[in-house]
Design a protein around this motif. Sequence first.
Motif, mmCIF file in Angstrom:
data_model
loop_
_atom_site.group_PDB
_atom_site.id
_atom_site.type_symbol
_atom_site.label_atom_id
_atom_site.label_comp_id
_atom_site.label_asym_id
_atom_site.label_seq_id
_atom_site.Cartn_x
_atom_site.Cartn_y
_atom_site.Cartn_z
ATOM 1 N N UNK A 239 0.789 -1.239 0.000
ATOM 2 C CA UNK A 239 0.000 0.000 0.000
ATOM 3 C C UNK A 239 0.818 1.284 0.000
ATOM 4 N N UNK A 240 2.036 1.254 0.583
ATOM 5 C CA UNK A 240 2.772 2.531 0.682
ATOM 6 C C UNK A 240 4.171 2.403 0.091
ATOM 7 N N UNK A 241 4.239 1.784 -1.086
ATOM 8 C CA UNK A 241 5.565 1.534 -1.664
ATOM 9 C C UNK A 241 5.922 2.534 -2.743
ATOM 10 N N UNK A 242 7.202 2.844 -2.772
ATOM 11 C CA UNK A 242 7.746 3.663 -3.839
ATOM 12 C C UNK A 242 8.756 2.780 -4.564
ATOM 13 N N UNK A 243 8.636 2.692 -5.891
ATOM 14 C CA UNK A 243 9.552 1.841 -6.665
ATOM 15 C C UNK A 243 10.587 2.701 -7.365
ATOM 16 N N UNK A 244 11.846 2.381 -7.165
ATOM 17 C CA UNK A 244 12.927 3.103 -7.846
ATOM 18 C C UNK A 244 13.755 2.074 -8.619
ATOM 19 N N UNK A 245 13.807 2.255 -9.940
ATOM 20 C CA UNK A 245 14.626 1.374 -10.769
ATOM 21 C C UNK A 245 16.019 2.004 -10.874
ATOM 22 N N UNK A 246 17.019 1.201 -10.583
ATOM 23 C CA UNK A 246 18.394 1.719 -10.589
ATOM 24 C C UNK A 246 19.013 1.436 -11.960
ATOM 25 N N UNK A 247 19.328 2.491 -12.719
ATOM 26 C CA UNK A 247 19.874 2.257 -14.058
ATOM 27 C C UNK A 247 21.305 1.692 -13.986
ATOM 28 N N UNK A 248 21.691 0.974 -15.012
ATOM 29 C CA UNK A 248 23.056 0.415 -15.111
ATOM 30 C C UNK A 248 23.444 -0.402 -13.892
ATOM 31 N N UNK A 249 22.506 -1.147 -13.370
ATOM 32 C CA UNK A 249 22.802 -1.998 -12.218
ATOM 33 C C UNK A 249 22.132 -3.349 -12.390
ATOM 34 N N UNK A 250 22.780 -4.374 -11.832
ATOM 35 C CA UNK A 250 22.227 -5.717 -11.848
ATOM 36 C C UNK A 250 21.650 -6.059 -10.487
ATOM 37 N N UNK A 251 22.080 -7.223 -9.948
ATOM 38 C CA UNK A 251 21.485 -7.751 -8.719
ATOM 39 C C UNK A 251 22.041 -7.088 -7.457
ATOM 40 N N UNK A 252 23.123 -6.321 -7.596
ATOM 41 C CA UNK A 252 23.699 -5.659 -6.418
ATOM 42 C C UNK A 252 23.705 -4.141 -6.624
ATOM 43 N N UNK A 253 22.526 -3.531 -6.755
ATOM 44 C CA UNK A 253 22.459 -2.110 -7.128
ATOM 45 C C UNK A 253 23.153 -1.196 -6.117
ATOM 46 N N UNK A 254 23.201 -1.607 -4.851
ATOM 47 C CA UNK A 254 23.838 -0.749 -3.829
ATOM 48 C C UNK A 254 25.340 -0.685 -4.002
ATOM 49 N N UNK A 255 25.924 -1.697 -4.659
ATOM 50 C CA UNK A 255 27.365 -1.683 -4.927
ATOM 51 C C UNK A 255 27.662 -1.155 -6.328
ATOM 52 N N UNK A 256 26.763 -1.465 -7.262
ATOM 53 C CA UNK A 256 27.019 -1.077 -8.658
ATOM 54 C C UNK A 256 26.763 0.410 -8.896
ATOM 55 N N UNK A 257 25.757 0.946 -8.221
ATOM 56 C CA UNK A 257 25.434 2.375 -8.354
ATOM 57 C C UNK A 257 25.234 2.965 -6.954
ATOM 58 N N UNK A 258 26.298 3.021 -6.143
ATOM 59 C CA UNK A 258 26.119 3.406 -4.738
ATOM 60 C C UNK A 258 25.546 4.811 -4.558
#
Length: 275
Positions: A239-258
């Motif tokens: 019900x209260x979600x915000x979706x953010x797609x991380x460009x140029x990132x695979x399964x580890x978006x926090x490391x690939x696009x910190x």
Amino acid sequence: MNDTPGPANPPIGDDHFHMAFEDSCNRVPVLLIHGYPLSNMLWDMQFEELSDMARLIAPDLRGHGMTDPTEPPYSMGLFAEDCAALLDQLGITGPVVVAGLSMGGYIAFEFCRQFPERVAGLILAATRAGADSPEAKEARDKAAGVAIAEGIEAIAEGMLPKLLAKKNYKAQPELVEFVREMMLETSEDGVVGALTAMRDRPDSTPDLAPLDIPTLILHGAEDQLIPVTEAEAMAENLPRAQLVIVPDAGHLPNLEQPDFFNDAVREFLEIFYEE
Ligand code: MLT
């Protein structure tokens, strides 16, 4: 700054005066749960950039990183209880933001089921709500066989190219090495235990609609392990979600696009200072 007299700031000393103080532990607590077969090294870039606004707590799950292994099987319930026990040990009894990446997300759902009163918000990265298909369950058993017969090295070699976006895998050998190193710290028991826990996890889809808490969903546009459609489905049901797609990132978006990832988390965490 806690400069308000009150229960959180009782008078101190023989002359009973109120002392203003700053305590970094007053920041919103965020429990960061890593994926499989990784460790809390996964969150290094978040510790670097977000520690000024959040109290980050990132366990190594049992059998992973520097945490002792115990004999498998493990379950999502066991992992969630371990996380709650760590919070207890740290004296964190109030609600926290629970952030999970991939398997960490599966654990986050279980944590919500077991300890709803301890969850103020959710960050779901590179994860899905559904359970394993029969084919996926079979693949878990095969992978456990590989881990026992050939060791974690074979698991790491098989998974590495799929963890990062293809472009990042080619262009960022240092990142690839960092992830490999992290994986190689996982014990055989940890790998087998996590595989059984993932294989047997329940479908969390029915639990999404009642989860009326602020939720940030982050998903790499080029995730090869969990398609973006899974993130979109969660966003539709929460019900209260915000979706953010991380460009140029695979399964580890926090490391690939910190930077991109941290900016989104920082903006999301602002809510907890406004409420
Ligand atoms: C993970 O990254 O935690 C796992 O790959 C998730 C999974 O295999 O379902």
